[in-house]
Scaffold this motif. Structure first.
Motif, mmCIF file in Angstrom:
data_model
loop_
_atom_site.group_PDB
_atom_site.id
_atom_site.type_symbol
_atom_site.label_atom_id
_atom_site.label_comp_id
_atom_site.label_asym_id
_atom_site.label_seq_id
_atom_site.Cartn_x
_atom_site.Cartn_y
_atom_site.Cartn_z
ATOM 1 N N ALA A 28 0.923 -9.358 16.771
ATOM 2 C CA ALA A 28 1.385 -8.978 15.808
ATOM 3 C C ALA A 28 2.555 -9.922 15.055
ATOM 4 O O ALA A 28 3.047 -9.850 14.054
ATOM 5 N N PRO A 31 2.778 -13.307 11.579
ATOM 6 C CA PRO A 31 3.383 -13.812 10.571
ATOM 7 C C PRO A 31 4.613 -14.477 10.489
ATOM 8 O O PRO A 31 5.295 -15.040 9.943
ATOM 9 N N GLY A 36 1.629 -18.875 11.274
ATOM 10 C CA GLY A 36 1.506 -17.674 10.293
ATOM 11 C C GLY A 36 2.151 -18.034 9.044
ATOM 12 O O GLY A 36 1.539 -17.710 7.866
ATOM 13 N N LEU A 97 8.699 -9.731 5.389
ATOM 14 C CA LEU A 97 7.418 -10.173 4.640
ATOM 15 C C LEU A 97 7.539 -9.784 3.429
ATOM 16 O O LEU A 97 7.079 -10.328 2.152
ATOM 17 N N SER A 175 -6.094 -16.663 13.186
ATOM 18 C CA SER A 175 -5.137 -16.424 12.195
ATOM 19 C C SER A 175 -4.971 -17.093 11.222
ATOM 20 O O SER A 175 -4.869 -16.664 9.894
ATOM 21 N N ILE A 179 -5.555 -15.654 7.437
ATOM 22 C CA ILE A 179 -4.292 -15.482 6.611
ATOM 23 C C ILE A 179 -4.910 -16.422 5.381
ATOM 24 O O ILE A 179 -4.444 -16.026 4.095
ATOM 25 N N TRP A 192 1.303 -11.619 1.901
ATOM 26 C CA TRP A 192 2.479 -11.137 2.819
ATOM 27 C C TRP A 192 2.730 -9.551 2.556
ATOM 28 O O TRP A 192 3.326 -9.264 3.615
ATOM 29 N N MET A 195 0.269 -7.939 5.020
ATOM 30 C CA MET A 195 0.604 -8.056 6.326
ATOM 31 C C MET A 195 1.980 -7.168 6.837
ATOM 32 O O MET A 195 2.189 -6.609 7.949
ATOM 33 N N GLY A 198 0.576 -3.717 7.618
ATOM 34 C CA GLY A 198 0.156 -3.877 8.929
ATOM 35 C C GLY A 198 1.068 -3.864 9.973
ATOM 36 O O GLY A 198 0.958 -3.130 11.101
ATOM 37 N N LEU A 199 2.303 -4.352 9.659
ATOM 38 C CA LEU A 199 3.437 -4.328 10.747
ATOM 39 C C LEU A 199 4.060 -3.016 10.736
ATOM 40 O O LEU A 199 4.481 -2.579 11.903
#
Length: 429
Positions: A28, A31, A36, A97, A175, A179, A192, A195, A198-199
């Protein structure tokens, strides 16, 4: 989980869950890793009106700034544990992000407010964004997740790290393509933001499943696995070095510097991967696709030598990693020749695979578990600091000489010197 009582056999060792979720935590951090960020280089610098050199310097300064705090993050790990540190790191990366996705709007707002259109404003904005991304992602989330896995195993660190490294390498390898697909389909700002969401999910999983040490759950490192193998020293028998004591050993600096070189080289190459390949007449597709064969070699190397690391001296792996760095540097220097491509792929894959081994198993084996956060934190500082210099030095090489060969040749000189000084870099135990 394990049943208590001297005559009861464990039904399940929670360390296996730790390996899974810890691997997810490292993955994870993508990014916040160079691979990333590098996919965003061209669209973001163009949107902000920055040249490649200015954008590289902003990335370098933001990364260097983040490296100065990683020693403190290591102390947080030792004091507060992996669960809290990784949880807030994931939240921090999500916030970073989200802010980065608004870097153009923030820059324009400041420019309107100040009545100035200078490039300094977007430069400072994206530099601060890079600081947050690199500190929370590449630095803290990676360190906390990786160290947590190492704390849950002792005799079988290499074996479990083999699984984790393979999963991470595979995730990292796809990745850039993933991306790039997000950017092409949604634009760099939306990519961004997606993502970041997702975090937030990952942060929730960390809070639920991460656990600091097996002892806090009434367990022991390796669980019942240790009954199957009783070779060598255990962690309890090892000298528990303080950070100050560890920094006085040659082994720390030689292993740490080689890991830092790998971070520097891979970061510089990845950050400018499109430019590196276009400079020798290859396409963007050719550039991005290099990660697949490189990762195959890296995964294979990581699996083999992670498993072997439970049995052999790490010093042999250190020299093999140095050799991989030399091969990759030669490949980069002569990338215009057909053999250069294969040398670059093989050398970088070999070095990267061994990095995955040494960055995890070296510090607890050499210095014990008690101060793992503080000691590995200094190593992570070196890696992140070196990775900050990579894009800038690669860019400077291209700007001054019109080629990336010069920086590659200088790297070979550094690696040869490192090999000489590593001859006496023995295990301090």
């Amino acid at each position: 989980m394990q049943q208590s009582g001297p005559d009861k056999k464990p039904l399940f060792f929670y360390g296996f869950i730790i390996v899974l979720v810890g691997t997810l935590g490292v993955w994870a951090s993508v990014p916040g890793q160079t691979l990333g960020v590098s996919t965003f280089t061209d669209p973001v610098k163009d949107a902000l009106g920055l040249s490649r050199d200015k954008f590289s310097v902003a990335y370098a300064l933001g990364t260097i700034g983040s490296s100065f705090l990683l020693g403190l993050a290591g102390k947080w790990f030792d004091r507060y544990g992996a669960r809290k540190v990784a949880f807030f790191a994931a939240l921090g990366l999500a916030l970073a992000l989200a802010l980065s996705s608004q870097s153009q709007a923030i820059s324009m707002s400041i420019q309107r407010f100040t009545g100035s259109s200078t490039w300094v404003i977007p430069f400072v904005v994206i530099m601060l964004c890079f600081f947050l991304i690199r500190f929370s992602g590449q630095g803290v989330l990676t360190m906390a997740s990786r160290n947590m896995i190492m704390l849950w195993f002792d005799k079988f660190r290499g074996s479990v790290n083999a699984f984790s490294s393979i999963a991470v390498s595979l995730g990292f390898s796809i990745s850039p393509l993933f991306i790039d697909h997000l950017i092409e389909g949604n634009g760099w700002q939306k990519a961004w933001q997606l993502m970041a969401w997702g975090l937030l999910v990952v942060a929730g999983l960390i809070y639920i499943f991460y656990r600091d040490t097996p002892e806090k759950m009434g367990l022991k490192p390796d669980g019942s696995l240790i009954k199957k193998n009783n070779r060598g020293k255990t962690d309890a028998e090892r000298i528990q070095f303080s950070k100050k004591e560890a920094l006085k050993t040659r082994a720390f600096w030689m292993y740490g510097l080689m890991m830092a070189f790998n971070g520097y080289f891979i970061t510089g190459l990845t950050f400018h991967i499109v430019s590196v390949f276009e400079n020798v007449g290859l396409t963007k597709t050719d550039a991005i696709s290099i990660f697949v064969p490189m990762s195959i070699i890296s995964v294979s190397t990581s699996f083999i030598f992670n498993t072997l690391s439970d049995f052999i001296k790490l010093k042999k792996l250190l020299f093999l990693m140095i050799l991989g760095g030399v091969i990759a540097s030669v490949g980069l220097a002569f990338l215009s020749a057909p053999i250069g491509y294969y040398l670059l792929v093989f050398g970088a894959g070999l070095s990267g695979g061994l990095f995955a081994v040494l960055v995890s198993v070296t510090w607890p084996r050499f210095y014990g578990r008690k101060n793992l956060g503080a000691i590995s934190g200094v190593s992570m500082q070196m890696i992140v600091f070196a990775s900050a210099l990579g894009p800038w030095l690669f860019s400077a090489s291209f700007t001054l000489f019109g080629s990336y060969s010069v920086i590659a040749l200088l790297g070979i000189v550094g690696l040869v010197l490192m090999a000489v000084f590593s001859l006496k870099a023995n295990n301090p135990q």
